[in-house]
Scaffold this motif. Structure first.
Motif, PDB file in Angstrom:
ATOM      1  N   ALA A  84      52.711  32.286  54.473  1.00 10.37           N
ATOM      2  CA  ALA A  84      52.448  32.973  53.335  1.00 10.37           C
ATOM      3  C   ALA A  84      54.196  33.340  53.022  1.00 10.37           C
ATOM      4  O   ALA A  84      54.725  33.952  53.871  1.00 10.37           O
ATOM      5  CB  ALA A  84      51.907  34.168  53.110  1.00 10.37           C
TER       6      ALA A  84
ATOM      7  N   LYS B 275      56.745  35.120  49.554  1.00  4.77           N
ATOM      8  CA  LYS B 275      57.201  35.234  48.198  1.00  4.77           C
ATOM      9  C   LYS B 275      58.537  35.897  48.155  1.00  4.77           C
ATOM     10  O   LYS B 275      59.001  36.786  49.022  1.00  4.77           O
ATOM     11  CB  LYS B 275      55.935  35.880  47.404  1.00  4.77           C
ATOM     12  CG  LYS B 275      55.583  37.080  48.052  1.00  4.77           C
ATOM     13  CD  LYS B 275      54.258  37.686  47.168  1.00  4.77           C
ATOM     14  CE  LYS B 275      53.641  38.843  47.785  1.00  4.77           C
ATOM     15  NZ  LYS B 275      52.417  39.095  47.376  1.00  4.77           N
TER      16      LYS B 275
ATOM     17  N   PHE C 135      50.732  41.596  50.845  1.00  6.40           N
ATOM     18  CA  PHE C 135      49.816  40.247  50.542  1.00  6.40           C
ATOM     19  C   PHE C 135      48.302  40.408  50.631  1.00  6.40           C
ATOM     20  O   PHE C 135      47.754  41.374  51.586  1.00  6.40           O
ATOM     21  CB  PHE C 135      49.841  39.190  51.730  1.00  6.40           C
ATOM     22  CG  PHE C 135      51.443  38.526  51.787  1.00  6.40           C
ATOM     23  CD1 PHE C 135      51.718  37.554  50.773  1.00  6.40           C
ATOM     24  CD2 PHE C 135      52.541  39.091  52.581  1.00  6.40           C
ATOM     25  CE1 PHE C 135      53.083  36.920  50.960  1.00  6.40           C
ATOM     26  CE2 PHE C 135      53.683  38.504  52.519  1.00  6.40           C
ATOM     27  CZ  PHE C 135      53.942  37.200  51.793  1.00  6.40           C
ATOM     28  N   ASN C 136      47.619  39.733  49.734  1.00  7.80           N
ATOM     29  CA  ASN C 136      46.053  39.570  49.856  1.00  7.80           C
ATOM     30  C   ASN C 136      45.841  38.586  50.693  1.00  7.80           C
ATOM     31  O   ASN C 136      46.533  37.604  50.795  1.00  7.80           O
ATOM     32  CB  ASN C 136      45.553  39.406  48.447  1.00  7.80           C
ATOM     33  CG  ASN C 136      45.933  40.572  47.459  1.00  7.80           C
ATOM     34  OD1 ASN C 136      45.595  41.804  47.827  1.00  7.80           O
ATOM     35  ND2 ASN C 136      46.317  40.284  46.546  1.00  7.80           N
ATOM     36  N   GLU C 137      44.742  38.678  51.272  1.00  5.34           N
ATOM     37  CA  GLU C 137      44.152  37.698  52.174  1.00  5.34           C
ATOM     38  C   GLU C 137      44.286  35.825  51.695  1.00  5.34           C
ATOM     39  O   GLU C 137      44.547  35.257  52.061  1.00  5.34           O
ATOM     40  CB  GLU C 137      43.024  38.054  52.843  1.00  5.34           C
ATOM     41  CG  GLU C 137      42.574  37.102  54.017  1.00  5.34           C
ATOM     42  CD  GLU C 137      43.392  36.992  55.213  1.00  5.34           C
ATOM     43  OE1 GLU C 137      43.721  36.364  55.747  1.00  5.34           O
ATOM     44  OE2 GLU C 137      43.870  38.280  55.579  1.00  5.34           O
ATOM     45  N   ASP C 138      43.927  36.218  50.307  1.00  4.01           N
ATOM     46  CA  ASP C 138      43.923  34.779  49.559  1.00  4.01           C
ATOM     47  C   ASP C 138      45.338  34.020  49.377  1.00  4.01           C
ATOM     48  O   ASP C 138      45.460  32.902  48.904  1.00  4.01           O
ATOM     49  CB  ASP C 138      43.085  34.756  48.452  1.00  4.01           C
ATOM     50  CG  ASP C 138      43.612  35.659  47.338  1.00  4.01           C
ATOM     51  OD1 ASP C 138      44.841  36.155  47.517  1.00  4.01           O
ATOM     52  OD2 ASP C 138      43.034  35.528  46.211  1.00  4.01           O
ATOM     53  N   GLU C 139      46.143  35.113  49.625  1.00  3.76           N
ATOM     54  CA  GLU C 139      47.892  34.429  49.488  1.00  3.76           C
ATOM     55  C   GLU C 139      48.213  33.567  51.006  1.00  3.76           C
ATOM     56  O   GLU C 139      49.364  33.356  50.872  1.00  3.76           O
ATOM     57  CB  GLU C 139      48.637  35.513  48.988  1.00  3.76           C
ATOM     58  CG  GLU C 139      48.415  35.855  47.710  1.00  3.76           C
ATOM     59  CD  GLU C 139      49.378  37.194  47.312  1.00  3.76           C
ATOM     60  OE1 GLU C 139      50.119  36.840  46.534  1.00  3.76           O
ATOM     61  OE2 GLU C 139      49.211  38.380  48.073  1.00  3.76           O
ATOM     62  N   ILE C 140      47.288  34.076  52.063  1.00  2.86           N
ATOM     63  CA  ILE C 140      47.896  33.469  53.252  1.00  2.86           C
ATOM     64  C   ILE C 140      47.016  32.272  53.477  1.00  2.86           C
ATOM     65  O   ILE C 140      45.724  32.192  53.593  1.00  2.86           O
ATOM     66  CB  ILE C 140      47.552  34.552  54.347  1.00  2.86           C
ATOM     67  CG1 ILE C 140      48.374  35.974  54.119  1.00  2.86           C
ATOM     68  CG2 ILE C 140      47.931  34.318  55.705  1.00  2.86           C
ATOM     69  CD1 ILE C 140      48.000  37.235  54.524  1.00  2.86           C
TER      70      ILE C 140
END
Ligand code: CMP
Length: 139
Positions: free
Chosen positions: A35, A37, A132-137
């Motif tokens: 991940a 950003k 981070f949210n888990e869906d960004e990893i």
């Protein structure tokens, strides 16, 4: 087993266009960027992230620095990711950093020291969740 750690490419590095160079050293050390950003941290975000240091004399300076330019926050995955990352980062004070480490190569001072890395598995989880949210990893 593969574990995760949290990394920040700090303002001194983004300002000198070293995002790729630093990431290459992380990758060459066996870490995968799962991940990433680029963000400009708010003062509130930086104060919250570094809350454990709030009573230290350098806290104000640290927060000023971390909001001075964009940073790149990353989740890194690899065998013993926390330790592996700490090894390739080198000592907090670049004057004490070993050859071949990111801070030896690029850090300017103890404050402008190019990268942050989690110091334990427990803090890695807290720090990853902070940004981070888990869906960004994506492993
Ligand atoms: P980091 O791993 O991001 O976590 C806390 C940071 O505080 C550390 O890296 C250093 O960059 C910074 N720091 C530690 N000691 C000093 C100091 N004496 N002056 C300025 N910054 C410091």
């Amino acid at each position: 087993a593969a574990t995760r750690t949290f990394s920040i490419i700090k303002p001194d590095a983004t300002k000198r266009n070293l995002t790729g160079a630093v990431t290459k050293m992380l990758e060459d050390a066996g870490l995968r960027v799962v991940a990433s950003k680029r963000i400009h941290m708010s003062r509130k975000q930086a104060e919250g992230f570094y809350a454990v240091h709030k009573d230290r004399p350098f806290f104000g300076e640290l927060v000023d620095f971390m909001v001075s330019e964009p940073v790149v926050v990353q989740v890194l995955e690899g065998e013993d990711a926390v330790l592996r990352n700490r090894k390739v980062m080198g000592a907090t004070n670049p004057a004490e950093a070993d050859e071949g480490t990111i801070r030896k190569a690029y850090a300017l001072s103890i404050g402008e020291n190019t990268v942050h890395g989690s110091d334990s598995d427990e803090n890695a989880k807290i720090e990853i969740d902070y940004f981070f949210n888990e869906d960004e990893i994506v492993g």
